[in-house]
Design a protein around this motif. Structure first.
Motif, PDB file in Angstrom:
ATOM      1  N   ASN A 193       0.859  -1.184   0.000  1.00 52.46           N
ATOM      2  CA  ASN A 193       0.000   0.000   0.000  1.00 52.46           C
ATOM      3  C   ASN A 193       0.904   1.247   0.000  1.00 52.46           C
ATOM      4  N   THR A 237      -3.755   2.882   6.502  1.00 58.22           N
ATOM      5  CA  THR A 237      -4.537   2.669   5.291  1.00 58.22           C
ATOM      6  C   THR A 237      -5.667   1.673   5.559  1.00 58.22           C
ATOM      7  N   MET A 238      -6.522   1.472   4.561  1.00 60.61           N
ATOM      8  CA  MET A 238      -7.599   0.486   4.703  1.00 60.61           C
ATOM      9  C   MET A 238      -7.055  -0.940   4.675  1.00 60.61           C
ATOM     10  N   SER A 239      -5.859  -1.128   4.130  1.00 54.26           N
ATOM     11  CA  SER A 239      -5.199  -2.439   4.132  1.00 54.26           C
ATOM     12  C   SER A 239      -4.235  -2.498   5.306  1.00 54.26           C
ATOM     13  N   GLU A 299      -4.939   4.466  -1.924  1.00 53.06           N
ATOM     14  CA  GLU A 299      -6.291   4.148  -1.462  1.00 53.06           C
ATOM     15  C   GLU A 299      -7.315   4.202  -2.601  1.00 53.06           C
ATOM     16  N   THR A 326      -7.009   1.115  -4.645  1.00 51.54           N
ATOM     17  CA  THR A 326      -7.468  -0.043  -3.878  1.00 51.54           C
ATOM     18  C   THR A 326      -8.984  -0.158  -3.970  1.00 51.54           C
ATOM     19  N   HIS A 327      -9.669   0.953  -3.783  1.00 49.81           N
ATOM     20  CA  HIS A 327     -11.127   0.979  -3.943  1.00 49.81           C
ATOM     21  C   HIS A 327     -11.521   0.534  -5.349  1.00 49.81           C
ATOM     22  N   LEU A 358     -11.173  -3.220  -5.816  1.00 47.47           N
ATOM     23  CA  LEU A 358     -12.273  -3.948  -5.176  1.00 47.47           C
ATOM     24  C   LEU A 358     -13.507  -3.962  -6.074  1.00 47.47           C
ATOM     25  N   GLU A 365     -11.078  -8.283  -0.631  1.00 50.70           N
ATOM     26  CA  GLU A 365     -10.823  -7.333   0.460  1.00 50.70           C
ATOM     27  C   GLU A 365      -9.586  -6.513   0.100  1.00 50.70           C
ATOM     28  N   PRO A 366      -9.249  -5.476   0.877  1.00 46.83           N
ATOM     29  CA  PRO A 366      -8.234  -4.515   0.440  1.00 46.83           C
ATOM     30  C   PRO A 366      -6.850  -5.078   0.141  1.00 46.83           C
ATOM     31  N   THR A 400     -15.072  -1.632   5.201  1.00 46.86           N
ATOM     32  CA  THR A 400     -14.348  -1.142   4.031  1.00 46.86           C
ATOM     33  C   THR A 400     -14.916  -1.719   2.742  1.00 46.86           C
ATOM     34  N   ALA A 420     -16.919   0.218  -0.289  1.00 46.97           N
ATOM     35  CA  ALA A 420     -16.404   0.230  -1.661  1.00 46.97           C
ATOM     36  C   ALA A 420     -17.418  -0.312  -2.660  1.00 46.97           C
TER      37      ALA A 420
END
Length: 430
Positions: A272, A294-296, A331, A334-335, A338, A349-350, A383, A387
């Protein structure tokens, strides 16, 4: 099996000694003095997962644990599958979240617990480990209830998902959890200080269950063989594997598998915003920045502990640095990844999404790709739902703990405060 401390070449250990010690002198990591090359790879890949894993680990460890013991350890540890799912014509994913805590670390955690319980034979030990998310649950569940083994888990307060935390902070008995006011690197630094503290080491018989422990690492080698065994034989020579990377134990295991003869064309180290390794691979400068949340979150690591092992493999000629590429994903992407996976009919998942994005960005013409799915999407429910804009259901393992209270104690990132808490908690129990 002979292992050497990468910081102190005079400090060597057997497999059993390295499991018990965790870290070597000067906080050095243990690594095999030699990596065996396996023959008859096609025949090996045709074997069932457990049978093949015994053969792979036996090549690494030998007969050190005693006749038939390694067979029993693997059979008791690897009781769940690691299926490969096809995403597109050119891309697959390896699902490593079918164990009891829904994450890839169940493989290493359970293998270590089974090995250590046999090696110790009733002697007391205290497992002290830091987690950025999934290690905590895997280690806690693997060791929960094992006599004479206490487990202390440090995690960054408020920086892992609530359901990740509930999976291990709701256990009692020999499991003790501490929420540290800081990030994962702070937790990891506290663990290292404890291992440098002679009183802690000797009075509590300290051990670590992070991927710095060689048993965790070797167990992870096995599922790379399982992944390739499920890829069509004609596609194996052009296979690129993208590994979501935080502390870099997972990638190290993949490189060991490749060094043993597993047909993998190259690897992608997917991170990330905490991009120390991708920047290093591009510039040659090791320049860790402050860790970014981060979300991960399981990959929110700026100073990965396992990187010296990868450097050691490069220096010894077991892997080629040119065949290792680093990719950093922010980020926004990543979204997007997903959502792209969802459009392909796959809920992820992230962490896996980052590996998928890195793979699609880094594959070349004619290559086939595999990315590692390291955790069940429900562990990052908020998360993923945000997303995708749709709800996802909780599997039983998470539903059972979602409403329970956390038993974690909140502490500052101060070593003396932590040391006092551990001694007060474990006095008479270690």
């Amino acid at each position: 099996m002979e292992l050497v401390n990468l910081k102190e070449s005079s400090d060597t250990a057997s497999f059993s000694q390295a499991i018990v010690r965790g870290l070597g002198k000067n906080q050095g990591l243990y690594f095999p003095t030699a990596i065996p090359k396996l023959a008859n790879m096609d025949q090996l890949l045709e074997k069932p997962f457990v049978e093949r894993s015994v053969e792979v680990l036996h090549a690494l460890i030998g007969d050190e644990l005693g006749e038939g013991v390694l067979d029993d350890v693997v059979k008791e540890a690897f009781t769940f599958p690691a299926p490969v799912e096809k995403i597109t014509d050119d891309i697959y994913t390896l699902e490593l979240f079918h164990g009891p805590t829904l994450a890839f670390k169940d493989f290493g955690g359970r293998f270590m617990a089974q090995c250590l319980s046999r090696i110790l034979d009733g002697k007391p030990v205290t497992i002290l480990t830091a987690t950025s998310g999934d290690t905590g649950a895997a280690v806690a569940h693997a060791f929960h209830g094992i006599e004479n083994i206490n487990v202390v888990i440090l995690f960054p307060d408020g920086k892992i998902s609530p359901l990740q935390e509930k999976l291990f902070s709701t256990l009692d008995g020999n499991i003790h959890t501490v929420a540290i006011d800081g990030d994962f690197d702070d937790c990891q630094a506290l663990v290292k200080k404890a291992f440098d503290d002679q009183q802690m080491r000797e009075e509590l018989h300290l051990n670590s269950a992070n991927s710095i422990n060689i048993s965790r690492l070797l167990a992870q080698v096995c599922y790379y063989f399982e992944a390739v065994s499920q890829i069509p034989e004609a596609e194996r020579d052009n296979l690129v594997i993208s590994v979501p990377s935080g502390n870099f134990g997972n990638l190290t295991a993949g490189l060991i598998a490749q060094a043993m003869g597993l047909p993998v064309k190259r690897f992608i180290a997917a991170t990330n915003l905490n991009d120390t390794v991708p920047r290093y691979l591009k510039t040659g400068e090791w320049d860790p920045k402050k860790t970014v949340a981060t979300m991960s979150n399981a990959m929110d690591v700026s100073q990965p502990n396992n990187w010296p092992r990868i450097e050691g493999m490069i220096e010894r000629g077991y892997t080629d640095k040119a065949l290792l590429k680093g990719e950093s994903v922010d980020e926004q992407y990543t979204h997007l990844a997903l959502r792209q996976l969802a459009q392909a009919g796959y809920t992820s998942e992230p962490h896996a999404a980052i590996a998928y994005r890195s793979l699609t960005h880094g594959m070349e013409s004619g290559e086939k790709g595999l990315f590692l799915g390291t955790a069940h999407p429900a562990k990052f429910r908020e998360t993923v739902e945000n997303a995708l804009g749709q709800p996802i259901s909780l599997p039983k393992a998470l539903a059972d703990v979602a409403g329970e209270d956390s038993l974690a104690v909140k502490l500052s990132a101060d070593y003396e405060t932590l040391k006092k808490h551990i001694f007060d908690t474990l006095k008479g129990n270690a």
